[in-house]
Design a protein around this motif. Structure first.
Motif, PDB file in Angstrom:
ATOM      1  N   THR A  64       0.831  -1.112   0.067  1.00  0.00           N
ATOM      2  CA  THR A  64      -0.223   0.017  -0.101  1.00  0.00           C
ATOM      3  C   THR A  64       0.957   1.102   0.067  1.00  0.00           C
ATOM      4  O   THR A  64       1.790   1.536   0.814  1.00  0.00           O
ATOM      5  N   VAL A  65       0.536   2.151  -0.934  1.00  0.00           N
ATOM      6  CA  VAL A  65       1.257   3.387  -1.076  1.00  0.00           C
ATOM      7  C   VAL A  65       0.119   4.529  -1.056  1.00  0.00           C
ATOM      8  O   VAL A  65      -0.719   4.412  -1.624  1.00  0.00           O
ATOM      9  N   VAL A  66       0.414   5.435  -0.113  1.00  0.00           N
ATOM     10  CA  VAL A  66      -0.366   6.565   0.122  1.00  0.00           C
ATOM     11  C   VAL A  66       0.351   7.883  -0.367  1.00  0.00           C
ATOM     12  O   VAL A  66       1.339   8.355  -0.193  1.00  0.00           O
ATOM     13  N   LEU A  67      -0.423   8.614  -1.314  1.00  0.00           N
ATOM     14  CA  LEU A  67      -0.034  10.039  -1.780  1.00  0.00           C
ATOM     15  C   LEU A  67      -0.703  11.091  -0.815  1.00  0.00           C
ATOM     16  O   LEU A  67      -2.060  11.204  -0.861  1.00  0.00           O
ATOM     17  N   GLY A  68       0.155  12.104  -0.389  1.00  0.00           N
ATOM     18  CA  GLY A  68      -0.388  13.087   0.589  1.00  0.00           C
ATOM     19  C   GLY A  68      -0.009  14.414  -0.217  1.00  0.00           C
ATOM     20  O   GLY A  68       1.017  14.426  -0.831  1.00  0.00           O
ATOM     21  N   ASP A  69      -0.469  15.610   0.416  1.00  0.00           N
ATOM     22  CA  ASP A  69      -0.045  16.884   0.068  1.00  0.00           C
ATOM     23  C   ASP A  69       1.258  17.107   0.920  1.00  0.00           C
ATOM     24  O   ASP A  69       1.844  16.115   1.911  1.00  0.00           O
ATOM     25  N   SER A  70       1.967  18.417   0.808  1.00  0.00           N
ATOM     26  CA  SER A  70       3.003  18.723   1.581  1.00  0.00           C
ATOM     27  C   SER A  70       2.717  18.541   3.028  1.00  0.00           C
ATOM     28  O   SER A  70       3.799  18.597   3.906  1.00  0.00           O
ATOM     29  N   ASP A  71       1.502  18.890   3.790  1.00  0.00           N
ATOM     30  CA  ASP A  71       1.259  18.584   5.126  1.00  0.00           C
ATOM     31  C   ASP A  71       0.986  17.161   5.200  1.00  0.00           C
ATOM     32  O   ASP A  71       0.373  16.925   6.507  1.00  0.00           O
ATOM     33  N   GLY A  72       0.759  16.315   4.346  1.00  0.00           N
ATOM     34  CA  GLY A  72       0.603  14.716   4.751  1.00  0.00           C
ATOM     35  C   GLY A  72      -0.766  14.431   4.619  1.00  0.00           C
ATOM     36  O   GLY A  72      -1.126  13.247   4.977  1.00  0.00           O
ATOM     37  N   ALA A  73      -1.569  15.279   4.196  1.00  0.00           N
ATOM     38  CA  ALA A  73      -3.301  15.112   4.118  1.00  0.00           C
ATOM     39  C   ALA A  73      -3.506  14.176   2.684  1.00  0.00           C
ATOM     40  O   ALA A  73      -3.067  14.391   1.732  1.00  0.00           O
ATOM     41  N   MET A  74      -4.146  13.275   3.133  1.00  0.00           N
ATOM     42  CA  MET A  74      -4.200  12.054   2.123  1.00  0.00           C
ATOM     43  C   MET A  74      -5.096  12.444   0.763  1.00  0.00           C
ATOM     44  O   MET A  74      -6.009  13.050   1.010  1.00  0.00           O
ATOM     45  N   GLN A  75      -4.298  12.281  -0.252  1.00  0.00           N
ATOM     46  CA  GLN A  75      -5.000  12.655  -1.648  1.00  0.00           C
ATOM     47  C   GLN A  75      -5.480  11.254  -2.291  1.00  0.00           C
ATOM     48  O   GLN A  75      -6.651  11.059  -3.065  1.00  0.00           O
ATOM     49  N   ALA A  76      -4.728  10.269  -2.220  1.00  0.00           N
ATOM     50  CA  ALA A  76      -4.947   9.201  -2.790  1.00  0.00           C
ATOM     51  C   ALA A  76      -4.159   7.989  -2.389  1.00  0.00           C
ATOM     52  O   ALA A  76      -3.113   8.265  -1.981  1.00  0.00           O
ATOM     53  N   TYR A  77      -4.374   6.919  -2.535  1.00  0.00           N
ATOM     54  CA  TYR A  77      -3.766   5.659  -2.221  1.00  0.00           C
ATOM     55  C   TYR A  77      -4.002   4.320  -3.136  1.00  0.00           C
ATOM     56  O   TYR A  77      -5.217   4.352  -3.887  1.00  0.00           O
ATOM     57  N   GLY A  78      -3.118   3.496  -3.221  1.00  0.00           N
ATOM     58  CA  GLY A  78      -3.407   2.173  -3.889  1.00  0.00           C
ATOM     59  C   GLY A  78      -2.376   1.194  -3.675  1.00  0.00           C
ATOM     60  O   GLY A  78      -1.567   1.324  -2.496  1.00  0.00           O
ATOM     61  N   VAL A  79      -2.088   0.154  -4.460  1.00  0.00           N
ATOM     62  CA  VAL A  79      -1.146  -1.022  -4.037  1.00  0.00           C
ATOM     63  C   VAL A  79      -0.199  -1.146  -5.206  1.00  0.00           C
ATOM     64  O   VAL A  79      -0.562  -0.772  -6.475  1.00  0.00           O
ATOM     65  N   THR A  80       1.103  -1.359  -5.212  1.00  0.00           N
ATOM     66  CA  THR A  80       1.910  -1.459  -5.911  1.00  0.00           C
ATOM     67  C   THR A  80       1.638  -2.671  -7.015  1.00  0.00           C
ATOM     68  O   THR A  80       1.203  -3.968  -6.569  1.00  0.00           O
TER      69      THR A  80
END
Length: 437
Positions: A64-80
């Motif tokens: 699982t990989v999580v994409l966040g903004d510069s403050d770490g707020a979650m924008q999207a996630y998925g798996v490799t």
């Protein structure tokens, strides 16, 4: 005065990235499924390709990989995917990217938790995790390999100089410590790795007083090994060099001068700790060494500070000249040339998204890294961060999806910010830390 001591909000929509065969599941398509949490998908408009590997560089799927903004707020996630990669379109500027993994080592019943977080990501990035494979671990090192045992040797210390209350033995590459006791006789199993390049081995015995100061030594070199042999090691007083230390800061609470020598398999380290009841502006201290070692000599001094004046050390700095191949000699340390030490604080330490903050980072430092130990109701884990913008003075722990709930902390155990620079033949480092009360 100086005394010596021992020492997410509601989901707006879901975007599924498939091949042209729409409606096929992830397992059939072989593509990533990206869940978009906040509906904006970021603001930079560029893709972020994230590759996840284990510590040996092998790519890891289904992480699982999580994409966040510069403050770490979650924008999207998925798996490799099967190639250990995932692509996020429209990634934010200075994104936060997190990968987390749980696995079982072969033969173990205890789950291993591993995480890597990269801040200020703009483009592609590689994250590394423990995949419980038989590969090198950045903390534990490579997996143990049983070397060839060649037999035993018994070390017999023939005398105890006045003041010696405990011994430390080094036989080949093996160390044995006497905690509060004298090791006067020890039988050791040797392996091929304990032998020097010429096939011989060495024995070093260090004698320490009640304050853990090295005051005596015994040394045997070039010993030809015979199974079940016994060697006698006589001890004699160590020699000393003087460290002249100037410009000691008023916030200093302890000094630790050190001297280490290395020659083949043999090594020696001396580092008495001086507790400062009140910080003098300068002082001279004696540091032990073994005359017979030769080889490379490394001098250093470590100074602990109490910058917030609460009676507890919260930071330190160190100075270490380049290695010398000359015999040990007296040294001068001007502490005004050291890097200033950062002061680290934590807010929301018992929340799922604590903020780690710092001040006082020396602008002369050329590298910085942050190490963090966290605790959740189910486990504890460690991660380090190196590639963040130097203009930062804080990092917030990333927001995570429910699938990674085990990685939502409820306590920050420890944070350490380390900075360093090498200039003019002098290695300088400093660090500040937070420790849970």
């Amino acid at each position: 005065m100086m005394r010596q001591t021992g020492k997410i909000g509601f989901w707006l929509f879901v975007v599924v990235l498939f091949s042209s065969l729409s409606g096929c599941g992830q397992a059939n398509s072989g593509k990533n499924v990206i869940i978009v949490e906040n509906g904006n998908g970021g603001n930079a408009g560029g893709p972020a390709i994230v590759t996840v590997t284990d510590y040996s560089g092998i790519r890891v799927p289904n992480v699982t990989v999580v994409l966040g903004d510069s403050d770490g707020a979650m924008q999207a996630y998925g798996v490799t995917d099967a190639a250990g990669q995932i692509t996020f379109d429209n990634a934010p500027t200075d994104a936060t990217v997190t990968a987390a993994n749980r696995c079982l080592r072969s033969g173990s019943t205890t789950t291993t938790y591993s995480m890597d977080i990269q801040y200020d990501v703009n483009g592609s990035v590689v994250l590394s995790l423990n995949n419980c494979a038989t590969t090198a671990d950045p903390v534990l090192g490579p997996p143990a390999v049983d070397p060839l045992i060649i037999g035993t040797v018994t070390v017999n210390v023939t005398n105890t100089p006045v003041g010696v209350t405990r011994n430390q033995m080094t036989v080949g590459r093996q160390y044995f410590f006497g905690y509060g006791i004298l090791l006067t006789r020890q039988t050791i199993t040797l392996r091929e790795s304990d032998l020097d390049q010429d096939g011989t081995f060495s024995v070093v015995v260090m004698g320490m007083d009640a304050q853990f100061n090295t005051i005596a030594y015994g040394l045997l070199t070039g010993q030809t090994f015979t199974d079940a042999m016994t060697v006698d090691v006589p001890m004699e007083p160590v020699s000393f060099v003087q460290y002249q230390i100037s410009n000691i800061p008023a916030t200093a609470v302890a000094l630790q001068p050190s001297l280490s020598t290395y020659n083949g398999n043999r090594s020696f380290w001396s580092g008495p700790v001086y507790s400062l009841l009140s910080a003098p502006s300068s002082t001279t201290v004696a540091v032990a060494y073994v005359p017979a070692f030769g080889g490379e000599v490394n001098y250093g001094i470590d100074v602990e500070l109490d910058q917030d004046h609460d009676g507890i050390a919260d930071s330190r700095f160190s100075l270490s000249p380049a290695l010398s191949e000359s015999a040990p000699s007296d040294q001068n340390f001007d502490l005004s040339t050291a890097l200033s030490a950062p002061l680290v604080t934590v807010t929301g330490a018992s929340s799922a998204r604590p903020t780690l903050s710092w001040s006082g980072v020396d602008p002369a430092s050329t590298s910085a890294s942050l190490g963090v130990n966290l605790h959740s109701p189910t486990t504890s884990w460690y991660f380090s961060i190196r590639n963040f913008m130097r203009s930062r003075t804080s990092l917030r722990y990333p927001q995570l999806p429910d699938s990674l709930a085990a990685f939502r902390p409820n306590r920050v155990d420890y944070v350490d910010l380390y900075t360093a620079v090498s200039e003019g033949g002098l290695y300088k480092s400093s660090s500040g830390w937070y420790a849970a009360p």
